[in-house]
Design a protein around this motif. Structure first.
Motif, PDB file in Angstrom:
ATOM      1  N   LEU A  48       0.815  -1.153  -0.098  1.00  0.00           N
ATOM      2  CA  LEU A  48       0.046  -0.025  -0.205  1.00  0.00           C
ATOM      3  C   LEU A  48       0.871   1.404  -0.033  1.00  0.00           C
ATOM      4  O   LEU A  48       0.357   2.437   0.203  1.00  0.00           O
ATOM      5  N   ASP A  49       2.272   1.176  -0.103  1.00  0.00           N
ATOM      6  CA  ASP A  49       3.146   2.191  -0.223  1.00  0.00           C
ATOM      7  C   ASP A  49       3.023   3.214   1.099  1.00  0.00           C
ATOM      8  O   ASP A  49       2.642   4.392   0.942  1.00  0.00           O
ATOM      9  N   ILE A  50       2.806   2.728   2.350  1.00  0.00           N
ATOM     10  CA  ILE A  50       2.661   3.500   3.568  1.00  0.00           C
ATOM     11  C   ILE A  50       3.763   3.951   3.844  1.00  0.00           C
ATOM     12  O   ILE A  50       4.805   3.278   4.132  1.00  0.00           O
ATOM     13  N   GLY A  51       3.904   5.274   3.992  1.00  0.00           N
ATOM     14  CA  GLY A  51       5.196   6.028   4.531  1.00  0.00           C
ATOM     15  C   GLY A  51       5.397   6.187   5.800  1.00  0.00           C
ATOM     16  O   GLY A  51       6.572   6.310   6.231  1.00  0.00           O
ATOM     17  N   ALA A  52       4.149   6.410   6.593  1.00  0.00           N
ATOM     18  CA  ALA A  52       4.564   6.608   8.086  1.00  0.00           C
ATOM     19  C   ALA A  52       3.363   5.789   8.592  1.00  0.00           C
ATOM     20  O   ALA A  52       2.284   5.781   8.235  1.00  0.00           O
ATOM     21  N   ILE A  53       3.358   5.322   9.897  1.00  0.00           N
ATOM     22  CA  ILE A  53       2.389   4.951  10.787  1.00  0.00           C
ATOM     23  C   ILE A  53       2.357   5.779  12.124  1.00  0.00           C
ATOM     24  O   ILE A  53       3.400   6.154  12.614  1.00  0.00           O
ATOM     25  N   VAL A  54       1.160   6.105  12.227  1.00  0.00           N
ATOM     26  CA  VAL A  54       0.861   7.093  13.434  1.00  0.00           C
ATOM     27  C   VAL A  54      -0.224   6.503  14.389  1.00  0.00           C
ATOM     28  O   VAL A  54      -1.170   5.971  13.803  1.00  0.00           O
ATOM     29  N   CYS A  55      -0.176   6.763  15.534  1.00  0.00           N
ATOM     30  CA  CYS A  55      -1.221   5.984  16.629  1.00  0.00           C
ATOM     31  C   CYS A  55      -1.232   7.118  17.630  1.00  0.00           C
ATOM     32  O   CYS A  55      -0.467   8.072  18.065  1.00  0.00           O
ATOM     33  N   SER A  56      -2.392   6.965  18.459  1.00  0.00           N
ATOM     34  CA  SER A  56      -2.689   7.700  19.551  1.00  0.00           C
ATOM     35  C   SER A  56      -1.653   7.102  20.770  1.00  0.00           C
ATOM     36  O   SER A  56      -1.076   6.074  20.481  1.00  0.00           O
ATOM     37  N   PRO A  57      -1.655   7.770  21.878  1.00  0.00           N
ATOM     38  CA  PRO A  57      -0.704   7.372  22.975  1.00  0.00           C
ATOM     39  C   PRO A  57      -1.298   5.742  23.421  1.00  0.00           C
ATOM     40  O   PRO A  57      -2.452   5.404  23.194  1.00  0.00           O
ATOM     41  N   LEU A  58      -0.139   4.985  23.758  1.00  0.00           N
ATOM     42  CA  LEU A  58      -0.618   3.620  24.006  1.00  0.00           C
ATOM     43  C   LEU A  58      -1.115   3.512  25.464  1.00  0.00           C
ATOM     44  O   LEU A  58      -0.451   4.028  26.463  1.00  0.00           O
ATOM     45  N   ASN A  59      -2.360   2.580  25.594  1.00  0.00           N
ATOM     46  CA  ASN A  59      -2.659   2.611  27.197  1.00  0.00           C
ATOM     47  C   ASN A  59      -1.978   1.241  27.690  1.00  0.00           C
ATOM     48  O   ASN A  59      -2.222   0.189  27.206  1.00  0.00           O
ATOM     49  N   VAL A  60      -0.966   1.622  28.407  1.00  0.00           N
ATOM     50  CA  VAL A  60      -0.243   0.595  29.142  1.00  0.00           C
ATOM     51  C   VAL A  60      -0.905  -0.287  30.109  1.00  0.00           C
ATOM     52  O   VAL A  60      -0.176  -1.080  30.786  1.00  0.00           O
ATOM     53  N   GLY A  61      -2.048   0.237  30.671  1.00  0.00           N
ATOM     54  CA  GLY A  61      -2.474  -0.185  31.919  1.00  0.00           C
ATOM     55  C   GLY A  61      -1.827  -0.075  33.210  1.00  0.00           C
ATOM     56  O   GLY A  61      -0.898   0.996  33.169  1.00  0.00           O
TER      57      GLY A  61
END
Length: 97
Positions: A48-61
């Motif tokens: 899919l030619d994804i150049g970057a991956i972005v996510c919200s902060p990780l909930n670590v519990g």
């Protein structure tokens, strides 16, 4: 061939457990479904030619969990070391009725 990140993971896991690096064990990493998930995601990113991956902060519990290594904090020490400088939150899990 191990990825560069697996070397970082092994060093941080060794630091948190104080084990020699050759004794470090990664739970779940060798499981076929984990390998399929990782390879499938990488293949999809490439196709899919994804150049970057972005996510919200990780909930670590939070809290503790019983493991074969005894009672550990959540996140476990090796996980906490991997998340240094990562955006994290500690939110309670939602309960679904």
């Amino acid at each position: 061939m191990p990825s560069p990140s697996s070397g970082v993971s092994a060093r941080r896991r060794r630091r948190s457990t104080r084990l020699p690096i050759e004794k470090v064990h990664f739970h779940e990493v060798g499981a076929a479904d984990s390998i399929a998930d990782i390879v499938g995601a990488c293949l999809a990113f490439d196709l899919l030619d994804i150049g970057a991956i972005v996510c919200s902060p990780l909930n670590v519990g939070s809290g503790t969990v019983k493991t074969e290594h005894g009672l550990l904090p959540v996140p476990a020490p090796a996980t906490a070391l991997l998340l240094v400088n990562a955006p994290i939150i500690r939110a309670a899990a939602r309960r679904w009725n």
